[in-house]
Design an enzyme around this catalytic site. Structure first.
Site, short mmCIF file in Angstrom:
data_model
loop_
_atom_site.label_atom_id
_atom_site.label_comp_id
_atom_site.label_asym_id
_atom_site.label_seq_id
_atom_site.Cartn_x
_atom_site.Cartn_y
_atom_site.Cartn_z
N HIS B 42 -20.01 30.50 -8.15
CA HIS B 42 -19.98 29.14 -8.66
C HIS B 42 -18.90 28.30 -7.97
O HIS B 42 -19.12 27.14 -7.65
CB HIS B 42 -19.72 29.19 -10.17
CG HIS B 42 -19.87 27.87 -10.86
ND1 HIS B 42 -21.10 27.38 -11.24
CD2 HIS B 42 -18.96 26.94 -11.23
CE1 HIS B 42 -20.93 26.21 -11.83
NE2 HIS B 42 -19.64 25.91 -11.82
N HIS B 88 -26.00 22.94 -15.13
CA HIS B 88 -25.34 23.61 -16.25
C HIS B 88 -26.37 24.53 -16.90
O HIS B 88 -26.59 24.50 -18.11
CB HIS B 88 -24.75 22.60 -17.23
CG HIS B 88 -23.30 22.84 -17.49
ND1 HIS B 88 -22.69 22.65 -18.69
CD2 HIS B 88 -22.31 23.29 -16.66
CE1 HIS B 88 -21.40 22.94 -18.59
NE2 HIS B 88 -21.15 23.33 -17.37
N ASP B 263 -10.78 16.83 -11.48
CA ASP B 263 -11.07 17.18 -12.87
C ASP B 263 -10.97 18.69 -13.04
O ASP B 263 -11.04 19.44 -12.08
CB ASP B 263 -12.44 16.66 -13.27
CG ASP B 263 -13.55 17.62 -12.90
OD1 ASP B 263 -14.17 18.18 -13.82
OD2 ASP B 263 -13.80 17.80 -11.70
#
Lengths: 245, 750
Positions: B42, B88, B263
């Protein structure tokens, strides 16, 4: 003409309202929720959004924001207050308007176009409309199912406080045309004096032909016309007890 | 160190050995955890990096290609569009509402991290068949989660796509795309610089949620993995709304206050700190004791690996901390100095006085192994390529066949979905979902952005190269049909387990196809996301991989919004025509699947030169003001495009059309072929010679079919030589509309 758009944490239609009002040439300012004074404003708008996340009941926390003392005072002094969607929910929560919001009868968020019939054209927000005029504008809410007890509804109807009702293409209020299950197909109501309007539909999204319609301009234009003293509203709100349309 | 710990964390033995080589010692538990998440598929793209290098990433408008939080493209007038898509999938399989909601939250952060205000969201979704109760549950909850987050934060969800197939039954796909706009000069980067500059955590407090989410997303979904619910984060859109406004206000303090910002998504503080240090070529020291917590007793390991949402890491100019704190305090948020930039390239983690981890930032961020997995062509590939469809019979009842297509979840109106999304907040949505390619205005200008995301999973299964090339071409046609010039692609590559040679073959071929199409159409890929391991087993049986689904998210630019184009027929008497060539090819079509029950056959021919010509012609016709409507042809072919043009036509209530099929091709072949490079257009008769001339110049055939009028869709088959035309379809538009609009609600709610 000075217009204030209140910004709560979680308001998300504040900028949309700002731009719509600005397009009328009005002097518009944002009002931070921690302010208290509304001195010098002619119209105060509580915009849509999810104030404080609305994790509890829509508008239930925003009513305690410092600015709401100012809004109540401003309204009681006769100032014009317009609550749109979450703003309407806040007006109900703080008691300026009667009744409450329930989750939509189909318990989902719904964003769609609706038609509204002008039920009372003798309010500061509808004075340029003709009675029975049908306006198109969008809704976007999960909690727009207006509820009040029977006695309150009778009173609202009798005094002409129901300003907008959801209707179909023919201008008739039917269950199919009622997008959220509201009692009496109510989309917007005012105080007895007519100076505070709460409505679920997003009139600020219907102020530009490019975005699909301009019917929202009737409401803003009416308010500005009223404020500039261009309209005689007649006996309705001055008497506090007028005819139904 | 215990024998299995790294394996439990998802690292292979050779990867552990590589860590020993880099450090020259055994890592401690905190360090090992940090390596495990950063070297997960990921975060590291270790299985895909080598192949992704094939994609074209440059172009005259590209300001930022892959490698940052999002891609950035110049749209003129000093403005830039910032966009990215992300998956997601794994969290949504376990906890559909929160999985989808936090997917939305994550991609929005990627956009405002870059300095842009997000103005639109789209989503590409895949579920199992709607006949399956659990698939319906996942469908409804994912939509509710997207709505719950996007509506609350106040960013309109303006479009997307949904399809269903058996292969997604246990492994749904949830891909979310966000688009923002910023002054081109104000784009922020995620690189830390400047010795001694403070590093701050801003936004939400850190808790134990989402531990090891990145590792979780890098494995197949097994019953054991499903038990890892703590790997799913919980979203708070209100918090993110505050964070969004605070960050945008922070940027206004001046260009030099924010040095770098990233982020905290996957792998939380670990990922943001090592990537920011690595990009800036610096080191960083972080004291976990200073990180504001929402839970007591968290260990350094937990703080470093938490994936609590709505947090950012910001490196600011030394001395500006009070200003930064003031902005965040105004929005009711914390901004806390947790460390500073160093010059030794080391990411040093302290817990008060104790050093708990000390690792080269580059080792975590950039030194994960890169694998080129074995690829082998699956046995079905050639069989389907060679499949003979000559015997597929003509339908007895064309109207019935058409209705079946209009009711199929892939084609039917997605009103049930998009009516749950606030698609108008922000007052920039010019073409609403369901009315054509979504178009949003660039705030404060007369420019528009046409937005789409596309992929045909069946095509990509049958022929990944052609499927991915078609996805690029279809997205480009969609954007062009609105009158927009395609600017850039963000891709979300959803596949099964790459360690399986057949899956890796699908992946490699798909990327090759996407690369070739993007190159031919000159549309750069500015970033994206890879999601592997979309496989699941039920009760220990062998795993099922999803149909390969490389979703192409695309942004196109409309210079003048007064020229925006929509697919619905507009006026009685307008001429109806098809641009491009219709081939006799029904392989892989929706018609073959829905009407004949065959999911197979050769995918339509990829003709990129024809695609390019059709797109350029379309843009020229729209800019020249010659067209009344334009609709790209894709799933369901001409028959579905005609139906949609009628349903969406007139002034809201639909309008009819009468057409007659040309030539000698059998009517079902002509009507349902999914040949690429085609557009269904209508235009005033007075524009006919202009359309013909322009099409001639672009070398695109124009076939006039009939005209707009009445309230029925009437289709006559080809007459043949001197023969009488045979009426194959004659249906009221209201009937088409009823089926098209009602199918999904009916399937999900009855």
């Amino acid at each position: 003409m000075r217009v204030g758009v209140v910004v709560f944490p979680g308001s998300n239609c504040d900028a949309d309202c700002y731009r719509a009002i600005e397009s009328f040439g009005a002097d518009v300012k944002y009002i931070w929720y921690q302010d208290r004074s509304l001195d010098g404003y002619d119209l105060v708008v509580l915009p849509g959004g999810f104030s404080y996340g609305d994790y509890l009941r829509a508008g239930a926390i925003a009513r305690f924001a410092p600015i709401m003392d100012g809004v109540v005072e401003f309204a009681e002094a006769g100032g014009l207050v317009l609550g749109i969607c979450n703003g309407f929910q806040i007006l109900l929560e703080c008691g300026l308007l009667p009744g409450a919001m329930l989750p939509n009868v189909v318990p989902r968020f719904r964003c769609d176009g609706v038609r509204l019939r002008v039920e009372n054209a003798h309010t500061p927000f509808t004075c340029l409309c003709h009675p029975g005029q049908v306006l198109s504008m969008p809704i976007a809410h999960a909690w727009g199912n207006y509820y009040a007890d029977e006695a309150t509804l009778v009173e609202l109807e009798r005094r002409g406080q129901v300003v907008f009702r959801y209707v179909n293409e023919e201008g008739v209020p039917t269950p199919e045309a009622n997008p959220n299950g509201s009692c009496h197909s109510i989309a917007g109501i005012t105080t007895r004096r007519g100076n505070v309007l709460g409505m679920m539909p997003h009139l600020e999204r219907a102020c530009e032909a490019l975005l699909g319609g301009t019917d929202g301009r009737w409401v803003f234009a009416s308010a500005f016309e009223f404020l500039s003293g261009g309209v005689e509203l007649g006996r309705l709100h001055l008497a506090g007890d007028g005819p139904r349309h | 160190m215990g024998d299995c710990i790294w394996r439990e964390m998802g690292l292979a033995t050779e990867e552990y050995e590589r860590i020993l080589d880099i450090l020259g010692r055994e890592p401690n538990l905190v360090e090992l955890g940090m390596f495990a998440v950063m070297w997960s598929e990921h975060c590291s793209y270790k299985n895909s990096r080598a192949v992704l290098g094939l994609l074209p990433t440059t172009g005259s408008r590209v300001i930022q290609g892959p490698g940052e939080n999002a891609g950035v493209v110049d749209i003129g007038a000093g403005l830039a569009v910032v966009f990215k898509i992300e998956s997601h999938n794994h969290p949504s399989a376990v906890e559909p509402y929160q999985g989808a909601a936090t997917g939305v939250g994550g991609i929005i952060r990627d956009i405002f991290t870059m300095g842009a205000r997000p103005i639109a969201l789209l989503d590409a979704l895949r579920f199992g068949p709607v006949s399956d109760a659990r698939s319906r549950h996942l469908f409804a909850q994912v939509v509710a989660g997207i709505a719950g987050y996007g509506n609350s934060i106040g960013i309109p969800t303006v479009g997307g796509e949904v399809a269903t197939h058996e292969s997604f039954r246990e492994s749904p796909l949830v891909n979310v795309m966000c688009v923002g706009v910023a002054p081109a000069s104000a784009i922020k980067k995620a690189a830390a610089r400047g010795l001694g500059n403070p590093v701050m955590v801003v936004g939400a407090r850190t808790g134990r949620d989402g531990m090891h989410g990145a590792t979780f997303a890098s494995s197949e979904l097994s019953p054991e993995a499903m038990a890892k619910r703590s790997a799913v984060q919980v979203g708070d859109p209100f918090m993110e709304k505050l964070l969004l406004e605070a960050c945008l206000e922070l940027y206004e303090l001046g260009d030099d206050v924010v040095i770098g910002i990233q982020d905290m998504g996957a792998a939380g503080l670990t990922c943001s700190s090592c990537e920011m240090a690595s990009r800036g070529g610096v080191g960083m020291e972080i004291d976990v004791a200073k990180v504001p917590r929402r839970e007591k007793g968290m260990t350094p390991y937990e703080v470093m690996l938490s994936e609590s949402q709505e947090r950012m890491l910001v490196a600011v100019k030394a001395g500006s901390e009070p200003e930064v704190e003031r902005v965040f305090r105004k929005w009711g948020l914390e901004a806390t100095v947790v460390g500073h930039v160093t010059d030794d390239g080391i990411l040093r983690i302290r817990d008060g006085d104790a050093v708990v981890a000390e690792v080269p930032a580059k080792a975590l961020a950039d030194m994960a192994p890169c694998y080129t997995r074995d690829a082998s062509e699956p046995e079905y590939f050639r069989r389907e390529q060679a499949r003979d469809l000559a015997d597929v019979p003509e339908p007895d009842d064309y109207a019935c066949a058409l209705m079946k297509l209009l009711a199929s979840p892939r084609i039917a109106s997605k009103e049930w979905v998009y009516s749950q999304y606030d698609h108008q907040v922000g007052t920039n949505t010019v073409v609403l979902p369901g009315r054509g390619t979504s178009v949003v205005r660039v705030p404060g200008t007369n420019k528009g952005l046409a937005l789409t995301c596309d992929a045909n999973s069946l095509y990509c299964y049958l022929d990944p190269w052609a499927g991915a090339a078609h996805a690029v071409a279809e997205a480009a046609r969609n954007v062009a049909a609105a009158g927009a010039e395609p600017l850039g692609i963000t891709d979300c590559l959803n596949f099964g387990n790459p360690e399986k040679p057949e899956v890796f073959w699908q992946f490699k071929r798909a990327v090759e196809g996407m690369a070739e199409a993007a190159r031919a159409l000159e549309i750069p890929v500015t970033g994206g996301n890879v999601s592997f391991y979309n496989e699941s087993s039920k009760d220990g049986s062998s795993t099922v991989a999803v149909y390969p689904t490389p979703v192409v998210g695309m942004v196109g630019l409309i210079e003048d919004l007064s020229r925006v184009m929509t697919p619905g027929f507009k006026r009685e008497g307008d001429i109806v025509a098809v641009l491009g060539r219709t081939r006799d090819e029904i392989g892989a079509s929706e018609y073959l699947a829905e009407v004949h029950g065959i999911e197979g056959g050769p995918v339509p021919v990829v003709d990129l030169a024809a695609e390019r010509a059709a797109i350029q012609l379309t843009l020229a016709l729209i800019r020249g003001g010659l067209l009344s409507s334009c609709h790209d042809l894709s799933e369901g072919g001409l028959a579905v495009a005609l139906s949609e043009a009628c349903i969406l036509g007139g002034i809201g209530s639909g309008i009819g059309a009468r057409v007659r099929l040309p030539g000698t091709m059998r009517a079902d072949r002509y009507l349902f072929s999914e040949s690429g490079g085609r557009m269904l257009v209508s235009f005033h008769p007075s524009a006919a010679s202009g359309v013909q001339a322009m099409a001639g110049r672009h070398g695109v055939p124009v076939t006039v079919l009939g005209e707009v009028g009445g309230m029925r869709l009437v289709i006559d088959g080809a007459g043949g030589t001197g023969g009488r035309a045979r009426r194959v379809v004659d249906v009221p538009v209201s009937e088409l509309s009823r089926v098209y609009r009602g199918a999904i609600a009916w399937a999900l709610e009855s």
